[in-house]
Scaffold this motif. Structure first.
Motif, PDB file in Angstrom:
ATOM      1  N   ALA A 146       0.828  -1.211   0.000  1.00 24.03           N
ATOM      2  CA  ALA A 146       0.000   0.000   0.000  1.00 24.03           C
ATOM      3  C   ALA A 146       0.855   1.250   0.000  1.00 24.03           C
ATOM      4  O   ALA A 146       0.438   2.312  -0.477  1.00 24.03           O
ATOM      5  CB  ALA A 146      -0.941  -0.006   1.206  1.00 24.03           C
ATOM      6  N   ALA A 147       2.075   1.137   0.539  1.00 25.70           N
ATOM      7  CA  ALA A 147       2.956   2.298   0.648  1.00 25.70           C
ATOM      8  C   ALA A 147       3.895   2.438  -0.551  1.00 25.70           C
ATOM      9  O   ALA A 147       4.506   3.481  -0.732  1.00 25.70           O
ATOM     10  CB  ALA A 147       3.773   2.210   1.933  1.00 25.70           C
ATOM     11  N   GLY A 148       4.029   1.392  -1.357  1.00 24.49           N
ATOM     12  CA  GLY A 148       4.940   1.474  -2.500  1.00 24.49           C
ATOM     13  C   GLY A 148       5.277   0.101  -3.032  1.00 24.49           C
ATOM     14  O   GLY A 148       4.814  -0.928  -2.513  1.00 24.49           O
ATOM     15  N   PRO A 149       6.107   0.024  -4.088  1.00 24.80           N
ATOM     16  CA  PRO A 149       6.423  -1.252  -4.735  1.00 24.80           C
ATOM     17  C   PRO A 149       7.197  -2.200  -3.816  1.00 24.80           C
ATOM     18  O   PRO A 149       7.971  -1.772  -2.960  1.00 24.80           O
ATOM     19  CB  PRO A 149       7.284  -0.834  -5.932  1.00 24.80           C
ATOM     20  N   VAL A 150       6.981  -3.495  -4.030  1.00 24.07           N
ATOM     21  CA  VAL A 150       7.766  -4.553  -3.389  1.00 24.07           C
ATOM     22  C   VAL A 150       7.962  -5.664  -4.416  1.00 24.07           C
ATOM     23  O   VAL A 150       7.130  -5.860  -5.306  1.00 24.07           O
ATOM     24  CB  VAL A 150       7.081  -5.121  -2.127  1.00 24.07           C
ATOM     25  N   VAL A 151       9.073  -6.375  -4.296  1.00 28.96           N
ATOM     26  CA  VAL A 151       9.334  -7.544  -5.135  1.00 28.96           C
ATOM     27  C   VAL A 151       9.329  -8.766  -4.235  1.00 28.96           C
ATOM     28  O   VAL A 151       9.961  -8.773  -3.171  1.00 28.96           O
ATOM     29  CB  VAL A 151      10.688  -7.432  -5.861  1.00 28.96           C
ATOM     30  N   LEU A 152       8.614  -9.803  -4.654  1.00 25.23           N
ATOM     31  CA  LEU A 152       8.522 -11.038  -3.884  1.00 25.23           C
ATOM     32  C   LEU A 152       9.002 -12.197  -4.733  1.00 25.23           C
ATOM     33  O   LEU A 152       8.469 -12.445  -5.819  1.00 25.23           O
ATOM     34  CB  LEU A 152       7.071 -11.281  -3.440  1.00 25.23           C
ATOM     35  N   HIS A 153      10.015 -12.909  -4.257  1.00 22.81           N
ATOM     36  CA  HIS A 153      10.516 -14.087  -4.953  1.00 22.81           C
ATOM     37  C   HIS A 153       9.965 -15.339  -4.288  1.00 22.81           C
ATOM     38  O   HIS A 153      10.103 -15.533  -3.078  1.00 22.81           O
ATOM     39  CB  HIS A 153      12.052 -14.121  -4.913  1.00 22.81           C
ATOM     40  N   VAL A 154       9.300 -16.170  -5.073  1.00 22.75           N
ATOM     41  CA  VAL A 154       8.745 -17.427  -4.576  1.00 22.75           C
ATOM     42  C   VAL A 154       9.334 -18.561  -5.408  1.00 22.75           C
ATOM     43  O   VAL A 154       9.114 -18.627  -6.616  1.00 22.75           O
ATOM     44  CB  VAL A 154       7.204 -17.460  -4.682  1.00 22.75           C
ATOM     45  N   GLN A 155      10.089 -19.424  -4.754  1.00 24.10           N
ATOM     46  CA  GLN A 155      10.685 -20.554  -5.460  1.00 24.10           C
ATOM     47  C   GLN A 155       9.803 -21.781  -5.259  1.00 24.10           C
ATOM     48  O   GLN A 155       9.683 -22.307  -4.162  1.00 24.10           O
ATOM     49  CB  GLN A 155      12.096 -20.822  -4.945  1.00 24.10           C
ATOM     50  N   LEU A 156       9.176 -22.214  -6.333  1.00 21.38           N
ATOM     51  CA  LEU A 156       8.264 -23.348  -6.271  1.00 21.38           C
ATOM     52  C   LEU A 156       9.034 -24.648  -6.123  1.00 21.38           C
ATOM     53  O   LEU A 156      10.114 -24.820  -6.668  1.00 21.38           O
ATOM     54  CB  LEU A 156       7.413 -23.390  -7.536  1.00 21.38           C
ATOM     55  N   ARG A 157       8.436 -25.565  -5.400  1.00 19.91           N
ATOM     56  CA  ARG A 157       9.033 -26.887  -5.213  1.00 19.91           C
ATOM     57  C   ARG A 157       7.989 -27.947  -5.529  1.00 19.91           C
ATOM     58  O   ARG A 157       6.913 -27.639  -6.025  1.00 19.91           O
ATOM     59  CB  ARG A 157       9.541 -27.033  -3.774  1.00 19.91           C
ATOM     60  N   GLY A 158       8.324 -29.199  -5.252  1.00 19.26           N
ATOM     61  CA  GLY A 158       7.383 -30.271  -5.548  1.00 19.26           C
ATOM     62  C   GLY A 158       6.048 -30.034  -4.878  1.00 19.26           C
ATOM     63  O   GLY A 158       4.996 -30.239  -5.462  1.00 19.26           O
ATOM     64  N   ASP A 159       6.087 -29.604  -3.608  1.00 18.67           N
ATOM     65  CA  ASP A 159       4.873 -29.248  -2.887  1.00 18.67           C
ATOM     66  C   ASP A 159       4.859 -27.734  -2.765  1.00 18.67           C
ATOM     67  O   ASP A 159       5.657 -27.146  -2.048  1.00 18.67           O
ATOM     68  CB  ASP A 159       4.880 -29.897  -1.504  1.00 18.67           C
ATOM     69  N   THR A 160       3.953 -27.076  -3.473  1.00 21.74           N
ATOM     70  CA  THR A 160       3.977 -25.619  -3.514  1.00 21.74           C
ATOM     71  C   THR A 160       3.479 -24.989  -2.220  1.00 21.74           C
ATOM     72  O   THR A 160       3.626 -23.795  -2.029  1.00 21.74           O
ATOM     73  CB  THR A 160       3.119 -25.100  -4.679  1.00 21.74           C
ATOM     74  N   GLY A 161       2.920 -25.767  -1.313  1.00 23.85           N
ATOM     75  CA  GLY A 161       2.526 -25.229  -0.026  1.00 23.85           C
ATOM     76  C   GLY A 161       1.367 -24.249  -0.110  1.00 23.85           C
ATOM     77  O   GLY A 161       0.694 -24.125  -1.134  1.00 23.85           O
ATOM     78  N   PRO A 162       1.131 -23.485   0.978  1.00 14.97           N
ATOM     79  CA  PRO A 162      -0.056 -22.621   1.049  1.00 14.97           C
ATOM     80  C   PRO A 162       0.106 -21.267   0.375  1.00 14.97           C
ATOM     81  O   PRO A 162      -0.870 -20.523   0.278  1.00 14.97           O
ATOM     82  CB  PRO A 162      -0.250 -22.448   2.558  1.00 14.97           C
ATOM     83  N   VAL A 163       1.313 -20.910  -0.076  1.00 14.29           N
ATOM     84  CA  VAL A 163       1.525 -19.564  -0.617  1.00 14.29           C
ATOM     85  C   VAL A 163       0.733 -19.313  -1.904  1.00 14.29           C
ATOM     86  O   VAL A 163       0.012 -18.312  -2.003  1.00 14.29           O
ATOM     87  CB  VAL A 163       3.021 -19.285  -0.827  1.00 14.29           C
ATOM     88  N   PRO A 164       0.827 -20.169  -2.944  1.00 19.07           N
ATOM     89  CA  PRO A 164       0.099 -19.881  -4.186  1.00 19.07           C
ATOM     90  C   PRO A 164      -1.407 -19.719  -4.009  1.00 19.07           C
ATOM     91  O   PRO A 164      -1.968 -18.730  -4.492  1.00 19.07           O
ATOM     92  CB  PRO A 164       0.456 -21.064  -5.083  1.00 19.07           C
ATOM     93  N   PRO A 165      -2.112 -20.636  -3.320  1.00 20.53           N
ATOM     94  CA  PRO A 165      -3.558 -20.417  -3.182  1.00 20.53           C
ATOM     95  C   PRO A 165      -3.885 -19.189  -2.338  1.00 20.53           C
ATOM     96  O   PRO A 165      -4.892 -18.511  -2.598  1.00 20.53           O
ATOM     97  CB  PRO A 165      -4.064 -21.703  -2.515  1.00 20.53           C
ATOM     98  N   THR A 166      -3.052 -18.877  -1.351  1.00 15.91           N
ATOM     99  CA  THR A 166      -3.296 -17.672  -0.552  1.00 15.91           C
ATOM    100  C   THR A 166      -3.103 -16.421  -1.397  1.00 15.91           C
ATOM    101  O   THR A 166      -3.868 -15.452  -1.282  1.00 15.91           O
ATOM    102  CB  THR A 166      -2.352 -17.633   0.661  1.00 15.91           C
ATOM    103  N   LEU A 167      -2.116 -16.445  -2.253  1.00 21.54           N
ATOM    104  CA  LEU A 167      -1.881 -15.300  -3.120  1.00 21.54           C
ATOM    105  C   LEU A 167      -3.044 -15.130  -4.097  1.00 21.54           C
ATOM    106  O   LEU A 167      -3.486 -14.009  -4.366  1.00 21.54           O
ATOM    107  CB  LEU A 167      -0.566 -15.471  -3.878  1.00 21.54           C
TER     108      LEU A 167
END
Length: 308
Positions: free
Chosen positions: A105-126
């Motif tokens: 909300a305050a400005g740009p950010v870059v987020l690096h997500v390295q996918l693995r065999g089990d992508t975990g909860p990050v992708p569906p939450t995003l």
């Protein structure tokens, strides 16, 4: 929101040599990012007319480890913004993701997500966050969150793209628009629903990458060893990594072929001879090959092809 865990934040600045090494990718990505509007409304627009609809993500198959995080850090440096890295399997990944989105909300950010065999909860939450427009109502235990999707650049890299040939893109992106870049493009890596997806320029040819790698090593190791020892090491290291990259490019990508190991052993030139440093590098590269059925043939081939 709680403070972001320190281990999730990456130092955005890198040596100029590393920036030059990724110059072709950065140029392609800059063309895509120029298309991102100042603000995004997930409730409006049509993904079929892309190229940016709900989230300016980038999916870079075949780019892992040092290269994946380095490219994300360079993009953050170009934008003058913080860079974060999330492990898809970390226990605190979901609250950390929301904290990063809140910061947008305050400005740009870059987020690096390295996918693995089990992508975990990050992708569906995003994906959930994108559908809400980065709005999350507050509760007794958690504060409300209001972010800006146009300010979040998510760089997905993939440790095993060959495992995703049927559905290569993570659930957090498909069918939302974004950009695809691959070092070893294969038809199966393209999204099943490509509407609005931008396909970036192909990365440089192997001979161009060799020139960039040589420049990177020469600059990064400029203060180590004698000029003769350094030249001998750099020449052999470039050949070793080029052979590995070319061989892996003809097969499914099994591991990261990056300059990191060459930089690691090159810094020992004050202590050991170039020939020993190269042997350490070659051994390291071979040991990176996962112990899987059939991989012994790959290790044997690498040993045979490495210059003696």
């Amino acid at each position: 929101m709680p403070d972001l865990p320190p281990h999730c934040r990456l130092e955005a600045s890198l040596p100029d040599a590393a920036g030059d090494y990724f110059a072709p990718e950065r140029e392609s990505l800059a063309q895509y990012l120029d298309l991102v509007p100042d603000s995004l409304d997930p409730s409006e627009g049509d993904a079929a007319v892309g190229p940016v609809f709900s989230l300016p993500w980038i999916y870079v198959a075949d780019l892992t480890g040092w290269r994946g995080s380095s490219l994300a850090r360079l993009l953050a440096a170009d934008a003058g913004c913080p860079c974060y890295q999330l492990s898809t399997s970390a226990r605190d990944s979901v609250p950390t993701l929301w904290a990063i989105l809140d910061e947008s909300a305050a400005g740009p950010v870059v987020l690096h997500v390295q996918l693995r065999g089990d992508t975990g909860p990050v992708p569906p939450t995003l994906r959930e966050a994108v559908n809400r427009g980065f709005e999350r109502p507050g509760t007794e235990d958690e504060e409300a969150i209001s972010g800006e999707p146009a300010n979040v650049l998510v760089v997905f890299t993939d440790t095993s793209p060959s495992k995703r040939l049927d559905a290569p893109l993570p659930d957090s992106t498909t069918p939302l628009t974004g950009a695809v870049l691959s070092y070893a493009p294969r038809r199966g890596m393209l999204p099943e629903l490509p509407d609005g997806t931008t396909y970036l320029d192909d990365p440089p040819a192997i001979h161009d990458r060799e020139d960039a790698l040589e420049t990177l090593l020469e600059q990064a190791l400029a203060d180590v060893g004698s000029p003769a020892d350094r030249a001998a090491f750099v020449s052999a290291a470039v050949e070793t990594l080029s052979i590995t990259h070319s061989l892996v490019g003809k097969r499914d990508l099994l591991f990261d072929v990056s300059p990191r190991a060459a930089l690691k052993y090159g810094r020992l030139l004050d202590e050991i001879e170039p020939s020993k440093a190269i042997r350490h590098l070659q051994t390291d590269v071979v040991q990176q090959v996962p112990q899987t059925p059939g991989s012994e043939d790959l290790r044997t081939t690498l040993r045979d092809l490495f210059p003696s």
